[in-house]
Design an enzyme around this catalytic site. Sequence first.
Site, PDB file in Angstrom:
ATOM      1  N   GLY A  10       0.821  -1.206   0.000  1.00 21.15           N
ATOM      2  CA  GLY A  10       0.000   0.000   0.000  1.00 21.15           C
ATOM      3  C   GLY A  10       0.857   1.259   0.000  1.00 21.15           C
ATOM      4  N   ASN A  45      -7.101   4.056   9.972  1.00 18.89           N
ATOM      5  CA  ASN A  45      -6.469   2.867  10.550  1.00 18.89           C
ATOM      6  C   ASN A  45      -6.256   2.968  12.055  1.00 18.89           C
ATOM      7  OD1 ASN A  45      -4.566   4.854   9.383  1.00 18.89           O
ATOM      8  ND2 ASN A  45      -3.058   3.647  10.501  1.00 18.89           N
ATOM      9  N   SER A  81      -3.466  -3.250   0.050  1.00 18.29           N
ATOM     10  CA  SER A  81      -2.380  -4.044   0.611  1.00 18.29           C
ATOM     11  C   SER A  81      -2.927  -5.418   0.997  1.00 18.29           C
ATOM     12  CB  SER A  81      -1.839  -3.312   1.839  1.00 18.29           C
ATOM     13  OG  SER A  81      -0.826  -4.063   2.420  1.00 18.29           O
ATOM     14  N   CYS A 119       4.588   4.611  16.984  1.00 19.14           N
ATOM     15  CA  CYS A 119       5.754   4.561  17.865  1.00 19.14           C
ATOM     16  C   CYS A 119       6.808   3.655  17.247  1.00 19.14           C
ATOM     17  CB  CYS A 119       5.372   4.120  19.267  1.00 19.14           C
ATOM     18  SG  CYS A 119       4.412   2.644  19.336  1.00 19.14           S
TER      19      CYS A 119
HETATM   20  N1  PLP Z   1      -2.496   2.978   4.539  1.00 14.71           N
HETATM   21  C1  PLP Z   1      -3.139   2.557   5.639  1.00 14.71           C
HETATM   22  C2  PLP Z   1      -4.437   3.185   6.023  1.00 14.71           C
HETATM   23  C3  PLP Z   1      -2.596   1.533   6.421  1.00 14.71           C
HETATM   24  O1  PLP Z   1      -3.235   1.130   7.520  1.00 14.71           O
HETATM   25  C4  PLP Z   1      -1.358   0.969   6.034  1.00 14.71           C
HETATM   26  C5  PLP Z   1      -0.723  -0.072   6.868  1.00 14.71           C
HETATM   27  O2  PLP Z   1      -0.798  -0.061   8.075  1.00 14.71           O
HETATM   28  C6  PLP Z   1      -0.748   1.424   4.849  1.00 14.71           C
HETATM   29  C7  PLP Z   1      -1.337   2.428   4.140  1.00 14.71           C
HETATM   30  C8  PLP Z   1       0.551   0.843   4.384  1.00 14.71           C
HETATM   31  O3  PLP Z   1       0.341  -0.401   3.810  1.00 14.71           O
HETATM   32  P1  PLP Z   1       1.589  -1.410   3.580  1.00 14.71           P
HETATM   33  O4  PLP Z   1       1.861  -2.054   4.884  1.00 14.71           O
HETATM   34  O5  PLP Z   1       1.093  -2.386   2.571  1.00 14.71           O
HETATM   35  O6  PLP Z   1       2.711  -0.606   3.073  1.00 14.71           O
END
Ligand code: PLP
Length: 387
Positions: A71, A152, A200, A328
């Site tokens: 992602g 998230n 992702s 963190c």
């Molecule tokens: N965007 C959000 C909202 C996420 O929660 C995360 C991962 O925690 C990412 C992007 C990054 O994804 P990746 O772990 O595949 O790089």
Amino acid sequence: MNRVYLDNAATTPLREEVIAAMVEVMKVHYGNPSSTYSIGQEAKAIIEENRRKVAQYLQVSPAEIIFTSCGTEANNMIIKSCVNNLGIERIITSPLEHKCVAETSFEMKHTRGVELVYLKPNQKGDLDLNQLESLLQNSKKKTLVTLMHANNEIANLLDIEKVATLCKQYQALYHSDTVQTVGHLPLDFSRIKLDFASCSAHKFHGPKGAGFAFVRKFSGIKGLIVGGAQERGLRAGTENVSGIVGLGKALELAVEHMQENTHYMEDIKAYAVEQLSQKLPGVIFNGRSAERGNSLYTLLSVLLPFKNPLIGFQLDMRGIAVSQGSACSSGAAKPSMVMLSILTDDQLENTTPLRLSFSHMTTKQDIDRLVETLLEIKEMDIEKMNV
Ligand code: PLP
């Protein structure tokens, strides 16, 4: 010791069927998809079959799916190319975005002189779409809006259909980080007119190292990584065939079980809210995360009514994995941008954020273990204070 895993927003365990599909590809379909002989072309066909699966879920054309490593890469590629290739002069975002969007946007400000504007969330983490509309109305600068679908940390859901409509109305481009919602919610991009999105695989029981960017046709986006014609020239490098197969299989299973899993996790979350509220008076749930139907069902953001920056470590010692809901990376519990944006100074001083995130494998016994252990840790803290 039986482990309790309550950090599925960070990553999810692979499903057995996903592992089996990936192993089969690694053993049998090991050809390079760019090779013209049959074993290479078989691997290429497998990639395309999985691209079609993803496209069908999103109701888009397979040509609009670009497989990436994660992602973070998808979000970087989209935002950077919007500035570098599409002439974006202004980015509208919010302090609630994931680091990979926040830092990429910040880099575009510092290296490319892009104007960076933040929407201000209220204490529930809601964004004001009137503020967005007035920003879109009052500038002639070519604009990219980047606002995530589900947060998230606090599970707030944004009405991405409304944002996409506003962006279309004022000729702005719209990118949404959909990493927490792909595989968890139905998404129909033939109806939601956003321009770009990201995914992702490891967030829905697929492998790490596999993701994709949704890039609307004719957008003019260019790749971050050059040096090969793979992924229509948008992502050079030999494809991660087994990862793509894992992503496709995980998505297929996620879609197949979406309804039952949604109900199951909604019940788990309601149980966690009930138990925590009963046994830890003063507990607060951040953002909209405790609101059924109004938040992403996989995640509950808790504000414990006492200060304990070591809580994540102490829970881990007792076999329970949770996130402290704070960025963190160094191990030092520092409040994240999201928490800084929505909590009061008093809350930041006297409470402890904890992020619980669920999967179809989470049980009510896991929640009971967590609540009992939190009470035990709290009692120990009180005893220490009285010594
Ligand atoms: N965007 C959000 C909202 C996420 O929660 C995360 C991962 O925690 C990412 C992007 C990054 O994804 P990746 O772990 O595949 O790089």
